[in-house]
Every structure is written in C-alpha cells, then in structure tokens.
Design a protein around this motif. Structure first.
Motif, short mmCIF file in Angstrom:
data_model
loop_
_atom_site.label_atom_id
_atom_site.label_comp_id
_atom_site.label_asym_id
_atom_site.label_seq_id
_atom_site.Cartn_x
_atom_site.Cartn_y
_atom_site.Cartn_z
N GLU A 73 0.87 -1.23 0.04
CA GLU A 73 0.05 0.10 0.21
C GLU A 73 1.02 1.12 0.02
OE1 GLU A 73 0.03 -0.13 4.69
OE2 GLU A 73 -0.55 -1.74 3.31
N CYS A 74 2.14 1.19 0.13
CA CYS A 74 3.08 2.19 0.28
C CYS A 74 3.78 2.50 -1.07
CB CYS A 74 4.16 1.82 1.46
SG CYS A 74 3.53 1.31 3.02
N ARG A 75 3.18 2.59 -2.15
CA ARG A 75 3.89 2.95 -3.30
C ARG A 75 4.03 4.09 -3.64
NH1 ARG A 75 2.80 -1.61 -6.67
NH2 ARG A 75 0.88 -2.76 -6.15
N GLU A 76 3.29 5.15 -2.87
CA GLU A 76 3.69 6.67 -3.15
C GLU A 76 4.71 6.93 -2.22
OE1 GLU A 76 0.35 9.55 -2.40
OE2 GLU A 76 -0.89 8.18 -3.65
N LEU A 77 4.93 6.15 -1.00
CA LEU A 77 6.16 6.65 -0.14
C LEU A 77 7.41 5.84 -0.77
CD1 LEU A 77 7.04 7.81 2.53
CD2 LEU A 77 6.21 5.37 3.56
N LEU A 78 7.27 4.85 -1.34
CA LEU A 78 8.27 4.13 -1.99
C LEU A 78 8.68 5.11 -3.25
CD1 LEU A 78 10.21 1.92 -2.29
CD2 LEU A 78 8.54 0.61 -3.76
N ALA A 79 7.89 5.63 -3.96
CA ALA A 79 8.24 6.47 -4.99
C ALA A 79 8.96 7.80 -4.45
CB ALA A 79 7.18 7.01 -5.83
N LYS A 80 8.69 8.22 -3.18
CA LYS A 80 9.11 9.26 -2.74
C LYS A 80 10.60 9.18 -2.19
CE LYS A 80 8.31 12.71 1.10
NZ LYS A 80 7.38 13.22 2.22
N VAL A 81 10.81 8.05 -1.60
CA VAL A 81 12.19 7.69 -1.42
C VAL A 81 12.92 7.57 -2.55
CG1 VAL A 81 13.47 5.71 -0.39
CG2 VAL A 81 11.44 6.59 0.96
N ARG A 82 12.64 6.88 -3.65
CA ARG A 82 13.42 6.64 -4.64
C ARG A 82 13.74 8.18 -5.64
NH1 ARG A 82 10.36 1.13 -7.28
NH2 ARG A 82 11.52 -0.21 -6.10
N GLY A 83 12.66 8.74 -5.43
CA GLY A 83 13.07 10.17 -5.76
C GLY A 83 14.20 10.92 -5.08
N LYS A 84 13.78 10.78 -3.82
CA LYS A 84 14.98 11.51 -3.02
C LYS A 84 16.45 10.70 -3.26
CE LYS A 84 12.51 13.37 0.63
NZ LYS A 84 12.08 13.51 2.33
N LEU A 85 16.40 9.36 -3.48
CA LEU A 85 17.71 8.74 -3.73
C LEU A 85 18.33 9.24 -5.24
CD1 LEU A 85 17.17 4.81 -3.13
CD2 LEU A 85 19.03 6.43 -2.16
N VAL A 86 17.40 9.56 -6.34
CA VAL A 86 17.86 10.07 -7.41
C VAL A 86 18.42 11.41 -7.27
CG1 VAL A 86 17.11 10.92 -9.73
CG2 VAL A 86 16.26 8.53 -8.99
#
Length: 142
Positions: A73-86
């Motif tokens: 259910e945490c797809r948005e949070l995962l996308a946010k983390v990946r965005g910060k990693l980038v």
C-alpha cells in the motif's frame, strides 16, 4: 532484523534521505568556501546516515520480498524515497564533476606554468628519465 513494518522502514528511509539532502547542501557550501574541517564533518555525517540507510534498505528488501502486490500500500512513499535517492545521486555526480573539473584546471595551470613539476617518466628498464629542467626568466633587462 527489527520488527518494523514496511511502511515504517520507508518512513525512516525517507527521514534519513531528507537529512542527507541537507548535508549535501552543507557539503557543497564547505567545498565552495574551502572549509576543510566543515567538509570532513559533513562527510562523516553523510557516511553515518548512509550506513543507517543501507541497513534499512536491506530490511526493506527482505520485507518487500515477503509481501504480495496486494500488500504493498506504500507505493507513493516508495516513489518518494526513490525520488530522493535520485536527487542524492544527482547531487553527488554534480559535485564530483565540479571537483574533477576544478582539479583538472588547477593541474593544467600548474603543468603549464611549471613544466619541471610534471610526473616522472620511466624507461623500459624502470629507470627514471629526467627531463631537462626548463629555465624561467622573469623581468629581464636589456
């Protein structure tokens, strides 16, 4: 392994990456101001944060492998983390490029100004081949 949920791990990763982004700004400032003590402190902080992040990321991967697609259910949070990693990787690359360009420029100026300080050249037998030093004459009078 701790008993954190997938969402809690992502939230902690997000928090750590936010701190790393702040430290990257401090790193850039320290490099530009040539404040070496600050630079060492910031690098130490970033390394500590990234060690924590890597441990959490291993835990996140382990938890994610056990989840089904319906449980994530945490797809948005995962996308946010990946965005910060980038963003972190981009900042690191930009800083690395800046340092390389600056180092090459300074090295070029020194090589051009003081050719006798260039690196040593070795023969096939391993003997140092000394270049003849170039004389530099300044303010000659006629």
């Amino acid at each position: 392994m701790s008993n954190l949920s997938y969402k809690e791990v992502l939230e902690k990763e997000d928090e750590i990456l936010s701190k790393v982004i702040i430290e990257q700004a401090n790193l850039k400032k320290a490099v530009n101001e040539k404040s070496w003590p600050d630079l060492m402190k910031v690098i130490s902080n970033v390394n500590l944060y990234m060690d924590s992040f890597n441990k959490l990321d291993e835990e996140r991967e382990e938890i994610a492998s056990k989840l089904s697609d319906d449980d994530m259910e945490c797809r948005e949070l995962l996308a946010k983390v990946r965005g910060k990693l980038v963003r972190c990787r981009t900042e690191n690359k930009a800083l690395g490029d800046y340092i390389n360009i600056t180092r090459n420029f300074v090295h070029g100026v020194i090589d051009h100004s003081l050719p006798q300080t260039r690196s040593k050249v070795y023969s096939r037998n391993g003997n140092i081949i000394q270049k003849q030093p170039h004389s530099v004459v300044v303010n000659t009078l006629f």
